[in-house]
Design a protein around this motif. Sequence first.
Motif, PDB file in Angstrom:
ATOM      1  N   GLY A 185       1.077  -1.263  -0.455  1.00 42.79           N
ATOM      2  CA  GLY A 185       0.380   0.043  -0.071  1.00 42.79           C
ATOM      3  C   GLY A 185       0.596   0.883  -0.276  1.00 42.79           C
ATOM      4  N   PHE A 186       0.356   1.990   0.267  1.00 42.56           N
ATOM      5  CA  PHE A 186       0.909   3.853   0.735  1.00 42.56           C
ATOM      6  C   PHE A 186       1.661   3.107   1.794  1.00 42.56           C
ATOM      7  CE2 PHE A 186      -2.597   4.448  -1.843  1.00 42.56           C
ATOM      8  CZ  PHE A 186      -2.214   5.090  -2.809  1.00 42.56           C
ATOM      9  N   LEU A 187       2.916   4.450   1.220  1.00 45.62           N
ATOM     10  CA  LEU A 187       3.559   4.905   2.918  1.00 45.62           C
ATOM     11  C   LEU A 187       4.161   5.834   2.991  1.00 45.62           C
ATOM     12  CD1 LEU A 187       5.339   3.629   5.781  1.00 45.62           C
ATOM     13  CD2 LEU A 187       6.666   2.870   4.144  1.00 45.62           C
ATOM     14  N   PHE A 188       4.128   6.879   3.490  1.00 40.72           N
ATOM     15  CA  PHE A 188       4.025   7.933   3.691  1.00 40.72           C
ATOM     16  C   PHE A 188       5.231   8.065   4.502  1.00 40.72           C
ATOM     17  CE2 PHE A 188       1.344  12.397   5.071  1.00 40.72           C
ATOM     18  CZ  PHE A 188       2.970  12.822   5.871  1.00 40.72           C
ATOM     19  N   PHE A 189       6.626   9.009   4.460  1.00 38.54           N
ATOM     20  CA  PHE A 189       7.031   9.624   4.997  1.00 38.54           C
ATOM     21  C   PHE A 189       6.927  11.310   4.981  1.00 38.54           C
ATOM     22  CE2 PHE A 189      10.393   5.734   4.335  1.00 38.54           C
ATOM     23  CZ  PHE A 189       9.338   5.202   2.942  1.00 38.54           C
TER      24      PHE A 189
END
Length: 433
Positions: free
Chosen positions: A272-276
């Motif tokens: 899925g999406f991973l936000f840094f």
Amino acid sequence: MRILLLGSGGREHALAWKINQSVWANPLYIAPGNPGTARCGKNVSLDITDFDAIKKFCVSEKIEMIVVGPEEPLVKGLYDYFKADEELEKIYFIGPSKKGAQLEGSKAFAKAFMQRHGIPTAAYREFDASNFEEGVHYVKEHSLPVVLKADGLAAGKGVVICQTSVEAVSEFELMIQNEKFGEASRKVVVEEFLDGIELSVFVITDGKNYLLLPEAKDYKRIGEGDKGLNTGGMGAVSPVPFATPGFMYKVEERIIKPTIGGLNKEAIDYKGFLFFGLISVKGEPYVIEYNCRMGDPETEVVMPRLETDLVGLLVAATQQELDTVKLRVDERSAVTVMVVSRGYPSAYEKGFEVTGLDKSDDKDSFIFQAGTKEEDGKVVTNGGRVLCVTAYGRNIEDASEKSLDILDQIDFEGIYYRTDIGYEFKSTLLGNR
Ligand code: AMP
């Protein structure tokens, strides 16, 4: 492909808008959605933390893919619930496992993960009732400012930056002893303050490979010039002029690759999406936080800049085939301006009719709805963050002007928005890098 998207904010409107452009999406359901998402698919009334109700809907509507917008169902283990159920396990699931979602759900987990994998972040210690006295001493002696973070989810409010030792000790006591943020602050991360400029970097990952989405910068304060109370975000820009290829190379090598490698090594399911959430300190990137989903309002500039078919991309993520996909990105700049109700982020009123929603051309500008609902055929305000207007431009200044032109024609009682989103990049003409 029969798709269910969970959530109801501007982020979900932007995701629904993008998913709906795909020939693969048929039908698209959004639960619970808002009047904006209703134009991209069919809204369904579901509580996104009621796993049994979600199951019932997925089974009866033969859902083939579920995309989770917000963090709460992920942190509560929706992925694991699906994988443990015979009738649901084959559904393509966009979002991490409960363990993976701990990257957002527990600051202490995220910090320890970064430490294990050598990922640059602020130095820290964690404390709870068992080592409280040691914590008081540590906080008292810490250099200033010092950052205190509630370990768990605290609706974006669990971080306090203290300028004096007295304030820090009192805040530390309030968090642990008085449970200022409820259960979330029974454990507290105390960390060094990093002085720099923040940006948001996003990837879509299949747990092994990843693709870098356009980066963005959001504007958290309510007032112009970044003054006043913190909010959920008053606007965003993409691309970010200081995210040069050299800087992004450091981000990938020092942060993204070790993070994906760490998930893989620790056998944490993450598709899925991973936000840094990053901060650049004199050109060196550090991680401030991870989020296990896309950002809001960043999604409202990232999705418009993504040219690749989103459903194809999400399918590739579930099949661990992201290494076979190449992203196409719109070279133009995008700016979104968030429109809020007077009083937000403190108390505000709801129920005012919103006019002018037909003013964007749906080609170079878009209105993404957030806190709205339909009442007697009219769209009325239903939250603090009401909607946002995204526009493309040759650069950030141009995109911002176009967004503000559309906003001139939108109205409701108590409307407020910042007119300076992207101010530090205006007239630099660096918007297109
Ligand atoms: P977080 O919820 O961890 O993203 O923190 C909220 C905000 O607090 C961030 O967006 C930063 O602006 C600020 N912040 C958090 N940690 C630090 C830090 N170590 N140094 C400086 N600012 C921080």
